[in-house]
Design an enzyme around this catalytic site. Structure first.
Site, PDB file in Angstrom:
ATOM      1  N   TYR A   1      -5.723  -1.899   9.838  1.00  7.06           N
ATOM      2  CA  TYR A   1      -6.105  -1.403   8.527  1.00  7.06           C
ATOM      3  C   TYR A   1      -6.904  -0.124   8.717  1.00  7.06           C
ATOM      4  CZ  TYR A   1      -4.067  -5.346   6.289  1.00  7.06           C
ATOM      5  OH  TYR A   1      -3.151  -6.241   5.841  1.00  7.06           O
TER       6      TYR A   1
ATOM      7  N   ASP B   1      -6.482  10.939   4.035  1.00  6.55           N
ATOM      8  CA  ASP B   1      -6.698  11.238   2.619  1.00  6.55           C
ATOM      9  C   ASP B   1      -8.123  11.748   2.424  1.00  6.55           C
ATOM     10  OD1 ASP B   1      -8.215   8.461   1.314  1.00  6.55           O
ATOM     11  OD2 ASP B   1      -7.273   8.316   3.284  1.00  6.55           O
TER      12      ASP B   1
ATOM     13  N   HIS C   1      -4.682   6.074  -0.390  1.00  8.43           N
ATOM     14  CA  HIS C   1      -5.164   5.832   0.972  1.00  8.43           C
ATOM     15  C   HIS C   1      -4.049   5.968   2.009  1.00  8.43           C
ATOM     16  CE1 HIS C   1      -9.052   5.128   2.500  1.00  8.43           C
ATOM     17  NE2 HIS C   1      -9.049   3.819   2.617  1.00  8.43           N
TER      18      HIS C   1
ATOM     19  N   ASN D   1      -9.840   0.996   8.176  1.00 11.94           N
ATOM     20  CA  ASN D   1     -11.180   0.976   8.754  1.00 11.94           C
ATOM     21  C   ASN D   1     -11.186   0.757  10.262  1.00 11.94           C
ATOM     22  OD1 ASN D   1     -11.852   1.201   6.091  1.00 11.94           O
ATOM     23  ND2 ASN D   1     -12.909  -0.747   5.945  1.00 11.94           N
TER      24      ASN D   1
ATOM     25  N   ASN E   1     -13.915   5.954   6.222  1.00  9.07           N
ATOM     26  CA  ASN E   1     -14.050   4.878   7.203  1.00  9.07           C
ATOM     27  C   ASN E   1     -13.024   4.939   8.324  1.00  9.07           C
ATOM     28  OD1 ASN E   1     -16.355   3.764   6.056  1.00  9.07           O
ATOM     29  ND2 ASN E   1     -15.158   2.523   4.637  1.00  9.07           N
TER      30      ASN E   1
ATOM     31  N   TYR F   1       0.811  -1.219   0.000  1.00  9.50           N
ATOM     32  CA  TYR F   1       0.000   0.000   0.000  1.00  9.50           C
ATOM     33  C   TYR F   1       0.846   1.272   0.000  1.00  9.50           C
ATOM     34  CZ  TYR F   1      -3.726  -3.255   1.138  1.00  9.50           C
ATOM     35  OH  TYR F   1      -4.605  -4.301   1.111  1.00  9.50           O
TER      36      TYR F   1
END
Length: 189
Positions: free
Chosen positions: A65, A92, A19, A67, A113, A14
């Protein structure tokens, strides 16, 4: 004491994605403060403690993560007795063009989220945040694919400049207050 947390996803795949703009901003902040790295892991996050001016500050990348960001931020804030108004979150923002910066004292999750998780775990929306524009998806693209995608070369250049500005905005927030940071660093591209 302040807690400054940048949101992202922990796996290397990632790195450089939209994100993970919050993680990239934390890297820029650490560079601005002398290049110290994140030294410890606890509360589902990688963090370091340092001083910005007279203030003690914890700089955090949640290792949950996106969320579940609140599962790292809220326990750390609670343990160190950091009030919500001194928990600065960098995330972001798809509704802003790449490189734009929006600083607010408080507010809703706006569909993000990671922010929803933090609000749920802290029990309040009353924490400052820096939303870093990453651009909206085109109508034919899935939102998840968009935020987990990489920037174009042109966007990447704008983002590098924005990360440096966000780092300065974080320092300004801690040393001179959120109002001053809003006046100096809110920027729309």
């Amino acid at each position: 004491m302040w807690l400054i947390a940048g949101l992202g996803n922990p796996e290397r795949k990632y790195d450089g994605t939209r994100h993970n703009a919050g993680f990239a901003a934390i890297d820029a902040l650490l560079d601005e403060l002398g290049g110290k790295g994140l030294e410890s892991t606890k509360f589902h996050g990688a963090f370091t403690k340092l001083r910005i001016g007279a203030e003690e500050v914890i700089i955090l990348k949640p290792l949950t993560y996106m969320n579940l960001s609140g599962d790292s931020i809220a326990p750390m804030a609670n343990f160190y007795k950091i009030p919500a108004e001194q928990v600065l979150v960098i995330s972001d923002e798809i509704s802003l063009s790449p490189g734009s910066i929006r600083i607010r004292k408080k507010g809703s999750a706006g569909g993000h989220n990671g922010l929803k998780s933090i609000i749920a775990r802290l029990g309040t929306e009353d924490f400052p945040r820096i939303r870093l524009g990453v651009g909206d998806k085109d109508e034919n693209r899935d939102l998840a694919a968009h935020v987990l995608g990489h920037f174009s070369k042109e966007e990447e250049k704008r983002m590098e400049e924005a990360y440096a500005e966000v780092a300065k905005a974080c320092i300004c927030t801690v040393t001179e207050g959120i109002e001053k940071a809003m006046n100096l660093y809110n920027k729309k591209i």
